[in-house]
Motif scaffolding. Sequence first.
Motif, PDB file in Angstrom:
ATOM      1  N   PHE A 263      47.532  26.721  31.799  1.00  0.00           N
ATOM      2  CA  PHE A 263      46.092  26.515  31.673  1.00  0.00           C
ATOM      3  C   PHE A 263      45.422  27.864  31.928  1.00  0.00           C
ATOM      4  O   PHE A 263      45.820  28.593  32.846  1.00  0.00           O
ATOM      5  CB  PHE A 263      45.649  25.509  32.757  1.00  0.00           C
ATOM      6  CG  PHE A 263      44.508  24.605  32.378  1.00  0.00           C
ATOM      7  CD1 PHE A 263      43.776  24.781  31.227  1.00  0.00           C
ATOM      8  CD2 PHE A 263      44.171  23.528  33.215  1.00  0.00           C
ATOM      9  CE1 PHE A 263      42.726  23.920  30.894  1.00  0.00           C
ATOM     10  CE2 PHE A 263      43.130  22.667  32.896  1.00  0.00           C
ATOM     11  CZ  PHE A 263      42.406  22.861  31.734  1.00  0.00           C
TER      12      PHE A 263
ATOM     13  N   TRP B 208      32.382  27.417  38.439  1.00  0.00           N
ATOM     14  CA  TRP B 208      31.163  26.642  38.729  1.00  0.00           C
ATOM     15  C   TRP B 208      30.055  27.510  39.319  1.00  0.00           C
ATOM     16  O   TRP B 208      29.077  26.998  39.858  1.00  0.00           O
ATOM     17  CB  TRP B 208      31.492  25.473  39.681  1.00  0.00           C
ATOM     18  CG  TRP B 208      31.936  24.221  38.981  1.00  0.00           C
ATOM     19  CD1 TRP B 208      33.018  24.092  38.162  1.00  0.00           C
ATOM     20  CD2 TRP B 208      31.294  22.935  39.007  1.00  0.00           C
ATOM     21  NE1 TRP B 208      33.106  22.807  37.683  1.00  0.00           N
ATOM     22  CE2 TRP B 208      32.058  22.076  38.189  1.00  0.00           C
ATOM     23  CE3 TRP B 208      30.171  22.426  39.644  1.00  0.00           C
ATOM     24  CZ2 TRP B 208      31.724  20.740  37.983  1.00  0.00           C
ATOM     25  CZ3 TRP B 208      29.840  21.078  39.450  1.00  0.00           C
ATOM     26  CH2 TRP B 208      30.614  20.253  38.621  1.00  0.00           C
TER      27      TRP B 208
ATOM     28  N   HIS C 159      33.164  26.479  28.551  1.00  0.00           N
ATOM     29  CA  HIS C 159      33.158  25.718  29.811  1.00  0.00           C
ATOM     30  C   HIS C 159      31.754  25.166  30.058  1.00  0.00           C
ATOM     31  O   HIS C 159      30.904  25.214  29.162  1.00  0.00           O
ATOM     32  CB  HIS C 159      33.685  26.573  30.976  1.00  0.00           C
ATOM     33  CG  HIS C 159      34.270  25.739  32.079  1.00  0.00           C
ATOM     34  ND1 HIS C 159      33.523  25.327  33.157  1.00  0.00           N
ATOM     35  CD2 HIS C 159      35.493  25.200  32.244  1.00  0.00           C
ATOM     36  CE1 HIS C 159      34.285  24.577  33.944  1.00  0.00           C
ATOM     37  NE2 HIS C 159      35.491  24.478  33.414  1.00  0.00           N
ATOM     38  N   HIS C 160      31.541  24.609  31.244  1.00  0.00           N
ATOM     39  CA  HIS C 160      30.259  23.956  31.522  1.00  0.00           C
ATOM     40  C   HIS C 160      29.076  24.921  31.415  1.00  0.00           C
ATOM     41  O   HIS C 160      27.942  24.494  31.194  1.00  0.00           O
ATOM     42  CB  HIS C 160      30.255  23.321  32.924  1.00  0.00           C
ATOM     43  CG  HIS C 160      31.448  22.457  33.225  1.00  0.00           C
ATOM     44  ND1 HIS C 160      32.186  21.818  32.258  1.00  0.00           N
ATOM     45  CD2 HIS C 160      32.029  22.120  34.423  1.00  0.00           C
ATOM     46  CE1 HIS C 160      33.162  21.127  32.834  1.00  0.00           C
ATOM     47  NE2 HIS C 160      33.091  21.303  34.138  1.00  0.00           N
TER      48      HIS C 160
ATOM     49  N   ASN D 259      24.666  14.649  36.145  1.00  0.00           N
ATOM     50  CA  ASN D 259      24.696  14.863  37.594  1.00  0.00           C
ATOM     51  C   ASN D 259      24.581  16.337  37.977  1.00  0.00           C
ATOM     52  O   ASN D 259      24.328  16.654  39.131  1.00  0.00           O
ATOM     53  CB  ASN D 259      26.014  14.317  38.168  1.00  0.00           C
ATOM     54  CG  ASN D 259      26.085  12.812  38.075  1.00  0.00           C
ATOM     55  OD1 ASN D 259      25.170  12.120  38.498  1.00  0.00           O
ATOM     56  ND2 ASN D 259      27.161  12.299  37.499  1.00  0.00           N
TER      57      ASN D 259
ATOM     58  N   ASP E  33      36.592  17.969  28.686  1.00  0.00           N
ATOM     59  CA  ASP E  33      36.236  17.864  30.105  1.00  0.00           C
ATOM     60  C   ASP E  33      34.717  17.717  30.224  1.00  0.00           C
ATOM     61  O   ASP E  33      33.985  18.213  29.370  1.00  0.00           O
ATOM     62  CB  ASP E  33      36.694  19.136  30.839  1.00  0.00           C
ATOM     63  CG  ASP E  33      36.706  18.981  32.358  1.00  0.00           C
ATOM     64  OD1 ASP E  33      36.559  17.847  32.854  1.00  0.00           O
ATOM     65  OD2 ASP E  33      36.886  20.000  33.048  1.00  0.00           O
TER      66      ASP E  33
HETATM   67  O1  H79 Z   1      37.661  23.056  34.376  1.00  0.00           O
HETATM   68  C1  H79 Z   1      38.006  22.729  35.698  1.00  0.00           C
HETATM   69  C2  H79 Z   1      36.819  22.365  36.533  1.00  0.00           C
HETATM   70  O2  H79 Z   1      35.750  23.278  36.380  1.00  0.00           O
HETATM   71  C3  H79 Z   1      36.470  21.002  35.997  1.00  0.00           C
HETATM   72  N1  H79 Z   1      37.715  20.458  35.516  1.00  0.00           N
HETATM   73  C4  H79 Z   1      38.745  21.425  35.759  1.00  0.00           C
HETATM   74  C5  H79 Z   1      39.887  21.303  34.790  1.00  0.00           C
HETATM   75  C6  H79 Z   1      35.872  20.231  37.062  1.00  0.00           C
HETATM   76  N2  H79 Z   1      34.622  20.060  37.197  1.00  0.00           N
HETATM   77  N3  H79 Z   1      34.391  19.297  38.232  1.00  0.00           N
HETATM   78  N4  H79 Z   1      35.487  19.005  38.770  1.00  0.00           N
HETATM   79  C7  H79 Z   1      36.456  19.571  38.068  1.00  0.00           C
HETATM   80  C8  H79 Z   1      35.550  18.199  39.919  1.00  0.00           C
HETATM   81  C9  H79 Z   1      34.933  16.888  39.602  1.00  0.00           C
HETATM   82  C10 H79 Z   1      33.869  16.502  40.338  1.00  0.00           C
HETATM   83  C11 H79 Z   1      33.341  15.201  40.131  1.00  0.00           C
HETATM   84 FE1  H79 Z   1      31.481  14.677  40.129  1.00  0.00          FE
HETATM   85  C12 H79 Z   1      33.141  14.285  41.155  1.00  0.00           C
HETATM   86  C13 H79 Z   1      33.052  14.574  38.907  1.00  0.00           C
HETATM   87  C14 H79 Z   1      32.589  13.276  39.177  1.00  0.00           C
HETATM   88  C15 H79 Z   1      32.645  13.113  40.575  1.00  0.00           C
HETATM   89  C16 H79 Z   1      30.131  15.661  41.361  1.00  0.00           C
HETATM   90  C17 H79 Z   1      29.582  14.460  40.981  1.00  0.00           C
HETATM   91  C18 H79 Z   1      30.346  16.406  40.187  1.00  0.00           C
HETATM   92  C19 H79 Z   1      29.923  15.622  39.158  1.00  0.00           C
HETATM   93  C20 H79 Z   1      29.463  14.423  39.642  1.00  0.00           C
END
Ligand code: H79
Length: 433
Positions: free
Chosen positions: A42, A56, A103-104, A163, A203
């Motif tokens: 990955f 993030w 990505h996000h 969220n 994702d």
């Molecule tokens: O790409 C990597 C991370 O940036 C992404 N997935 C991996 C592969 C990732 N983003 N968030 N997370 C992993 C953790 C998830 C958090 C969560 Fe929620 C908790 C998702 C749903 C509950 C907090 C509340 C964040 C969003 C809503």
Amino acid sequence: MITLGAVIALCQSTTGAAQANDVPPERLAARQWFQDAKFGLFIHWGVYSLLGQGEWVMQNRKMTGSEYEWLATTFNPTKFDARAWVDLARAAGVKYITITSRHHDGFSMFKTAATPYNIVDWTPFRRDPLKELADECRRQGIKLFFYYSQLDWHHPDYWPRGNTGLETGRPARGDWNTYLNFMDRQLTELLTHYGPLGGIWFDGMWDKPDADWRLPQTYALIHRLQPAALIVPNHHKAPLPGEDVQTFEQDLPGANTAGFNTTEIGALPTETSLTMNGAWGFNITDRNYKSVSSLVSTLVRAAGAGGNLLLNVGPRPDGTIQPEFVERLHEIGRWLSTYGRSIYGTRAGPVPPRAWGATTRRGDTIFVHVLSWPDRILALPPVGAHVRRASLLAGGAPLAFSETTAGVTLTLPARRQDEYDQVIVLETTSGRD
Ligand code: H79
């Protein structure tokens, strides 16, 4: 006369046939390939890598869209070398690479006509690293998957918000369908400009769990453009129609130590994604690297559960991969050069993963992976077949064993052959013979 029962039976069998026909042979074959592959790399790499605080950072540091846009203009990874990355992947023994295409943060790491907010048009780098990587992967026989975030903290039409991404300064309006069309357009580019892909790793849907993501339309698009491409959704739920792999973030299949994974395992191939420290994107202060022993153990336990390990690296902003990741990948590759036979091409073994280790199988051969066990004697429950011979995988020396209706008892070597995993080969005679 046709009875009601016959009509119902006919309908049921038609539905069953339609469902089986839903998945064309190319994709069924690709799923088999995926299950045989067992180990992938990955790669999380993007504008966020510049700040060295994980992928993030935009959200965590409450950065606005315009601040992040400025940051993106400085992204210039001049040391990026697709050949070096794929060489590393091959040395590690992975069969596929899954890399972030977007990505996000919403920044596209590939050439796209759907937005100027991409690495070719927005940065001094001006190259398309995904194209270079795709070409190199094809040259070296590694399959390439594109990670694609459905969540977007930058696009104005990601509205209503979910969220996250609530503090980026976007106006409180937008058109959801425009956003979905934008995603489909980008996916079309990814599936037509980079040769045959392993698939798309989605994702971020969890950001808006109740939204209409128009999945049937998007999945149909992917299947039409590349009938052998797999859809790997990280939505933390049981598989939905059209999907091919159930992936578990930072967890073995069915486990939920992360707190957001489902414990429901469907019938599809499985995958465990795992960070090598605590971060996906480059994190300059996270020095909490997992040991090779722990990483091999997760690879073995994933295989023992019938699944793959997708092990992450977060390259640095200059395009290089830090030595702590390189060393670990090389060491896993060294281990696989001897023990790969007990991993690649296997399926879950007869004994589910245990505290001491796991079992895998290929045909009538069972591999017992003893990860941690203090005694010479290891008692297994019945393995579903008659054991003809037990031996050490490395060197092939025979091993004493006894078989009763209660199971198989192995006498392990006085000294472990391998510090990570003592692999025992059981040749069995199945009921089929
Ligand atoms: O790409 C990597 C991370 O940036 C992404 N997935 C991996 C592969 C990732 N983003 N968030 N997370 C992993 C953790 C998830 C958090 C969560 Fe929620 C908790 C998702 C749903 C509950 C907090 C509340 C964040 C969003 C809503």
